[in-house]
Design a protein around this motif. Structure first.
Motif, PDB file in Angstrom:
ATOM      1  N   LYS A 203       0.842  -1.191   0.000  1.00 52.27           N
ATOM      2  CA  LYS A 203       0.000   0.000   0.000  1.00 52.27           C
ATOM      3  C   LYS A 203       0.882   1.249   0.000  1.00 52.27           C
ATOM      4  O   LYS A 203       1.750   1.412   0.842  1.00 52.27           O
ATOM      5  N   GLY A 204       0.682   2.121  -0.985  1.00 53.78           N
ATOM      6  CA  GLY A 204       1.430   3.373  -1.059  1.00 53.78           C
ATOM      7  C   GLY A 204       2.726   3.307  -1.829  1.00 53.78           C
ATOM      8  O   GLY A 204       3.310   4.353  -2.127  1.00 53.78           O
ATOM      9  N   LEU A 205       3.174   2.089  -2.185  1.00 54.74           N
ATOM     10  CA  LEU A 205       4.442   1.965  -2.912  1.00 54.74           C
ATOM     11  C   LEU A 205       4.190   1.655  -4.393  1.00 54.74           C
ATOM     12  O   LEU A 205       3.100   1.804  -4.896  1.00 54.74           O
ATOM     13  N   THR A 206       5.220   1.207  -5.080  1.00 57.38           N
ATOM     14  CA  THR A 206       5.279   1.165  -6.530  1.00 57.38           C
ATOM     15  C   THR A 206       4.214   0.287  -7.182  1.00 57.38           C
ATOM     16  O   THR A 206       3.934  -0.819  -6.727  1.00 57.38           O
TER      17      THR A 206
ATOM     18  N   ASP B 174      -2.343  -7.790  -4.762  1.00 57.04           N
ATOM     19  CA  ASP B 174      -2.637  -6.358  -4.752  1.00 57.04           C
ATOM     20  C   ASP B 174      -2.917  -5.903  -3.325  1.00 57.04           C
ATOM     21  O   ASP B 174      -3.751  -6.494  -2.636  1.00 57.04           O
ATOM     22  N   ARG B 175      -2.204  -4.850  -2.890  1.00 54.54           N
ATOM     23  CA  ARG B 175      -2.334  -4.331  -1.521  1.00 54.54           C
ATOM     24  C   ARG B 175      -2.219  -5.464  -0.486  1.00 54.54           C
ATOM     25  O   ARG B 175      -2.919  -5.510   0.504  1.00 54.54           O
TER      26      ARG B 175
ATOM     27  N   VAL C 193       3.117  -5.148   7.754  1.00 55.98           N
ATOM     28  CA  VAL C 193       2.119  -6.170   8.082  1.00 55.98           C
ATOM     29  C   VAL C 193       1.530  -6.825   6.841  1.00 55.98           C
ATOM     30  O   VAL C 193       1.474  -6.254   5.755  1.00 55.98           O
ATOM     31  N   GLU C 194       1.078  -8.032   7.063  1.00 56.53           N
ATOM     32  CA  GLU C 194       0.299  -8.798   6.099  1.00 56.53           C
ATOM     33  C   GLU C 194      -0.577  -9.737   6.912  1.00 56.53           C
ATOM     34  O   GLU C 194      -0.234 -10.131   8.029  1.00 56.53           O
ATOM     35  N   ALA C 195      -1.721 -10.082   6.360  1.00 55.33           N
ATOM     36  CA  ALA C 195      -2.616 -11.040   7.004  1.00 55.33           C
ATOM     37  C   ALA C 195      -3.232 -11.884   5.896  1.00 55.33           C
ATOM     38  O   ALA C 195      -3.912 -11.342   5.018  1.00 55.33           O
ATOM     39  N   PRO C 196      -2.976 -13.185   5.869  1.00 52.72           N
ATOM     40  CA  PRO C 196      -3.484 -14.029   4.789  1.00 52.72           C
ATOM     41  C   PRO C 196      -4.980 -13.823   4.576  1.00 52.72           C
ATOM     42  O   PRO C 196      -5.776 -13.833   5.509  1.00 52.72           O
ATOM     43  N   GLY C 197      -5.341 -13.586   3.311  1.00 51.11           N
ATOM     44  CA  GLY C 197      -6.741 -13.375   2.965  1.00 51.11           C
ATOM     45  C   GLY C 197      -7.208 -11.939   3.092  1.00 51.11           C
ATOM     46  O   GLY C 197      -8.348 -11.618   2.733  1.00 51.11           O
ATOM     47  N   HIS C 198      -6.339 -11.046   3.593  1.00 50.01           N
ATOM     48  CA  HIS C 198      -6.713  -9.644   3.802  1.00 50.01           C
ATOM     49  C   HIS C 198      -5.975  -8.764   2.798  1.00 50.01           C
ATOM     50  O   HIS C 198      -4.815  -9.007   2.474  1.00 50.01           O
ATOM     51  N   ASN C 199      -6.670  -7.741   2.307  1.00 50.82           N
ATOM     52  CA  ASN C 199      -6.052  -6.760   1.405  1.00 50.82           C
ATOM     53  C   ASN C 199      -6.239  -5.363   1.980  1.00 50.82           C
ATOM     54  O   ASN C 199      -7.313  -5.037   2.488  1.00 50.82           O
TER      55      ASN C 199
END
Length: 256
Positions: free
Chosen positions: A12-15, A33-34, A123-129
């Motif tokens: 999010k926010g990058l290239t 994506d995101r 952060v990342e959370a499987p299944g979350h965008n």
């Protein structure tokens, strides 16, 4: 209408990362994506129980224009993330490891300086965008609408200011607004358009220079009576999408 460009934005926010083709899945965003975000230290985001939060809780161009100066690349096969600053050494880190995610967070927080709140976390959370709306969607912009805005504003606007997934040519300006509530065929996938995209100050940021050198929301309101450009659509039947594919309404000809 014809698909001219396809992009994903892994962080999010990058290239933006250009794609020649992609497999769309029912109820999902574009793959990766995101997928990641820099959560500010005071953000109430829990990766173990992810819920949608407004963009202000994360590193984003609306609040952090300088992020546009970073060039990032994500390798989905290996999990490696490369981030190259305008000056100094680049960072290569593994998003799959705790140490790698911590290194990315430290790098981005250091780059943001005073704009970083508390101790940010990558952060990342499987299944979350980390989308701007509380739905998994594909964002679509008609280039005819963008060109109408350019003419009204009296300047060229890089399409990547608007960080859409799919850019299509053909049709009349603002034709995509007529698709809200309708189903469309996009390549081999079927989608339902559910919302116009309201534009925010993130679009003021030049993606090459990080300068706020335009005011698209203001120009939209002054010349067209709204602040919208593009639409969100949910994938209701997955399929293959490639540059050159068509976007066609499934309920009559709404684009002319």
């Amino acid at each position: 209408m014809r698909v001219e460009h396809i992009y994903r934005y892994p962080v999010k926010g990058l290239t933006a990362e250009a794609l020649e083709e992609v497999a769309l899945r029912e109820g999902e965003c574009l793959p990766h994506d995101r997928r990641f975000a820099l959560a500010q230290g005071d953000a109430p985001f829990d990766p173990a129980a992810p819920t949608w939060l407004q963009k202000r809780h994360f590193g984003c161009l609306m609040a952090n224009a300088k992020l546009a100066l970073l060039h990032s690349a994500f390798d989905a096969r290996t999990g490696q993330m490369l981030i190259r600053p305008p000056e100094g050494a680049p960072l290569l880190a593994d998003t799959r490891s705790e140490a790698g995610r911590a290194a990315i967070a430290t790098f981005l927080a250091g780059f943001l300086g005073e704009e970083a709140r508390g101790t940010p976390h990558f952060v990342e959370a499987p299944g979350h965008n980390f989308t701007d709306v509380a739905a998994k969607a594909v964002s679509i912009i008609g280039m005819a609408s963008l060109h109408a805005l350019e003419r009204a504003a009296g300047m060229t606007l890089d399409p990547l200011r608007f960080r859409a997934n799919v850019y299509v040519s053909g049709g009349r300006p603002w034709a995509e607004f007529d698709l809200v509530g309708q189903e469309i065929q996009l390549g081999g996938a079927r989608l339902r358009v559910f919302k116009r995209i309201v534009r925010c100050p993130a679009t003021e940021v030049n993606p090459d220079t990080a300068e706020r050198d335009a005011k698209p929301p203001k120009a939209l309101r002054e010349h067209f009576g709204h602040a919208d450009l593009g639409v969100y659509a949910e994938v209701i039947e997955g399929g293959h999408l490639a540059i050159g594919d068509a976007l066609e309404p499934l309920q009559g000809d709404l684009l002319h």
